[in-house]
Design a protein around this motif. Structure first.
Motif, PDB file in Angstrom:
ATOM      1  N   ARG A 108     -11.613   7.646 -13.379  1.00  0.00           N
ATOM      2  CA  ARG A 108     -10.680   6.629 -12.915  1.00  0.00           C
ATOM      3  C   ARG A 108     -11.065   5.235 -13.506  1.00  0.00           C
ATOM      4  O   ARG A 108     -10.327   4.008 -13.084  1.00  0.00           O
ATOM      5  CB  ARG A 108     -11.275   6.221 -11.391  1.00  0.00           C
ATOM      6  N   TRP A 142      -7.849   2.951 -13.629  1.00  0.00           N
ATOM      7  CA  TRP A 142      -6.780   2.834 -12.452  1.00  0.00           C
ATOM      8  C   TRP A 142      -7.327   1.347 -11.713  1.00  0.00           C
ATOM      9  O   TRP A 142      -8.302   0.784 -12.151  1.00  0.00           O
ATOM     10  CB  TRP A 142      -7.698   3.934 -11.354  1.00  0.00           C
ATOM     11  N   ALA A 155      -5.985  -0.652  -6.120  1.00  0.00           N
ATOM     12  CA  ALA A 155      -4.996  -0.073  -4.990  1.00  0.00           C
ATOM     13  C   ALA A 155      -4.817   1.328  -5.122  1.00  0.00           C
ATOM     14  O   ALA A 155      -4.284   1.864  -4.040  1.00  0.00           O
ATOM     15  CB  ALA A 155      -3.738  -0.794  -5.352  1.00  0.00           C
ATOM     16  N   GLN A 156      -5.053   1.799  -6.057  1.00  0.00           N
ATOM     17  CA  GLN A 156      -5.047   3.299  -6.222  1.00  0.00           C
ATOM     18  C   GLN A 156      -6.139   4.341  -6.239  1.00  0.00           C
ATOM     19  O   GLN A 156      -6.101   5.374  -5.991  1.00  0.00           O
ATOM     20  CB  GLN A 156      -4.834   3.708  -7.831  1.00  0.00           C
ATOM     21  N   LEU A 157      -7.151   3.501  -5.269  1.00  0.00           N
ATOM     22  CA  LEU A 157      -8.364   4.163  -5.109  1.00  0.00           C
ATOM     23  C   LEU A 157      -8.480   4.229  -3.459  1.00  0.00           C
ATOM     24  O   LEU A 157      -8.145   3.551  -2.915  1.00  0.00           O
ATOM     25  CB  LEU A 157      -9.568   3.420  -5.643  1.00  0.00           C
ATOM     26  N   SER A 158      -9.340   5.302  -3.144  1.00  0.00           N
ATOM     27  CA  SER A 158      -9.601   5.470  -1.778  1.00  0.00           C
ATOM     28  C   SER A 158     -10.790   4.188  -1.353  1.00  0.00           C
ATOM     29  O   SER A 158     -11.237   3.566  -2.396  1.00  0.00           O
ATOM     30  CB  SER A 158     -10.129   6.713  -1.388  1.00  0.00           C
ATOM     31  N   GLY A 159     -10.970   4.113   0.015  1.00  0.00           N
ATOM     32  CA  GLY A 159     -11.910   2.992   0.419  1.00  0.00           C
ATOM     33  C   GLY A 159     -13.431   3.223  -0.185  1.00  0.00           C
ATOM     34  O   GLY A 159     -13.976   2.322  -0.701  1.00  0.00           O
ATOM     35  N   GLY A 160     -13.709   4.729  -0.035  1.00  0.00           N
ATOM     36  CA  GLY A 160     -14.807   4.989  -0.550  1.00  0.00           C
ATOM     37  C   GLY A 160     -15.240   4.861  -2.201  1.00  0.00           C
ATOM     38  O   GLY A 160     -16.260   4.455  -2.716  1.00  0.00           O
ATOM     39  N   GLU A 161     -14.182   5.183  -2.907  1.00  0.00           N
ATOM     40  CA  GLU A 161     -14.244   5.017  -4.426  1.00  0.00           C
ATOM     41  C   GLU A 161     -14.214   3.534  -4.617  1.00  0.00           C
ATOM     42  O   GLU A 161     -14.952   3.088  -5.633  1.00  0.00           O
ATOM     43  CB  GLU A 161     -12.742   5.618  -4.802  1.00  0.00           C
ATOM     44  N   ASN A 191     -18.358   8.391   4.128  1.00  0.00           N
ATOM     45  CA  ASN A 191     -18.444   7.609   3.024  1.00  0.00           C
ATOM     46  C   ASN A 191     -19.752   6.834   3.389  1.00  0.00           C
ATOM     47  O   ASN A 191     -20.272   6.542   2.291  1.00  0.00           O
ATOM     48  CB  ASN A 191     -17.146   6.989   3.086  1.00  0.00           C
TER      49      ASN A 191
END
Ligand code: ADP
Ligand code: ADP
Length: 226
Positions: free
Chosen positions: A140, A143, A146-152, A182
């Motif tokens: 990532r 990246w 905005a392209q990541l999940s909340g946990g990421e 998460n």
């Protein structure tokens, strides 16, 4: 060795309407050893964030002494405190506070800009990549948040907090905006990194299950350590 020593610390705020002094922390004394993991728990409004802000030298006590890493905080200038924070303390908040226009790698490297004595760019890049790999985000790097999940996103924030190899990680409800799964994996990650890097972890949490996993729990009630 003790990394943090608070002795007889008190802090009040002036109530906006009445102007009355409202005590938030009362006669708090505590010592945290280098390498420990500590949870700070207690009901909403009991002073947890205020205590964490004082530990992070973002706020100052009205009374009492704070010694961090053998330095008495009261004797430091604002510039010295800024340098101390950059070099020795990593912060994680409930919200990730990543820069939306920067990539994951750029976000992680941001705290290195504030260092006076900076490792060279290749060393920093290697360190960032190793940490991102340790949290499973090696794919990532380029990246945007905005392209990541909340946990990421929160894992990127953890790596950003560790990039300057701090002696202390201060985490204020880092799992507060995450779902249970998460939240649990972020706590595991923090504890794993605390153990592998030897850093000290102090975490404010509402979740008893997360607190139980820390080495020690400090309970605040109406500004008093109980
Ligand atoms: P917790 O993190 O345990 O919820 P806080 O440390 O955020 O508690 O707040 C403790 C008390 O101090 C609250 O009553 C809050 O309203 C008050 N307080 C915190 N920061 C300020 C401030 N900057 N000015 C005035 N009052 C504050
Ligand atoms: P969560 O269950 O944490 O809410 P999401 O459904 O937001 O996760 O994301 C799941 C996966 O999809 C993640 O691996 C994330 O990187 C990817 N993803 C989310 N949003 C985007 C996007 N806008 N562009 C590309 N990948 C995305």
């Amino acid at each position: 060795m003790s990394l943090i020593t608070l002795s007889h610390l008190s802090k009040s705020y002036r109530e906006p309407g009445s102007g009355n002094e409202v005590p938030v922390l009362r006669d708090v004394s505590l010592s945290i050893t280098a390498g420990e993991s500590v949870a700070i728990v207690g009901p909403s409004g009991c002073g947890k964030s205020t205590l964490l802000n004082i530990l992070g030298t973002l706020d100052v006590p009205d009374q009492g002494d704070y010694t961090f890493d053998s330095t008495s905080i009261a004797g430091c200038t604002p510039a010295q405190l800024a340098a101390l924070r950059s070099e020795k303390i990593g912060f994680i908040f409930q919200l990730h506070h990543l820069m939306p226009q920067c990539t994951v790698l750029e976000n992680v490297l941001l705290p290195t800009l504030a260092l006076k004595a900076k490792p060279d760019a290749a060393t920093l890049q290697q360190r960032a990549e190793a940490l991102l790999k340790a949290v499973g985000l090696q794919d990532r790097l380029g990246w945007k948040p905005a392209q990541l999940s909340g946990g990421e996103r929160q894992r990127v924030a953890v790596v950003r907090a560790l990039i300057n190899q701090p002696k202390l990680i201060l985490a204020d409800e880092p799992t507060g905006a995450l779902d249970e799964k998460n939240a649990e994996s972020l706590t595991s990650l923090l504890l794993e990194l605390q153990q592998t890097t030897g850093t000290t972890l102090v975490m404010v949490t509402h979740h008893p299950a997360q607190a139980e996993r820390m080495g020690r729990t400090l309970r605040l009630h109406e500004g008093i350590l109980v």
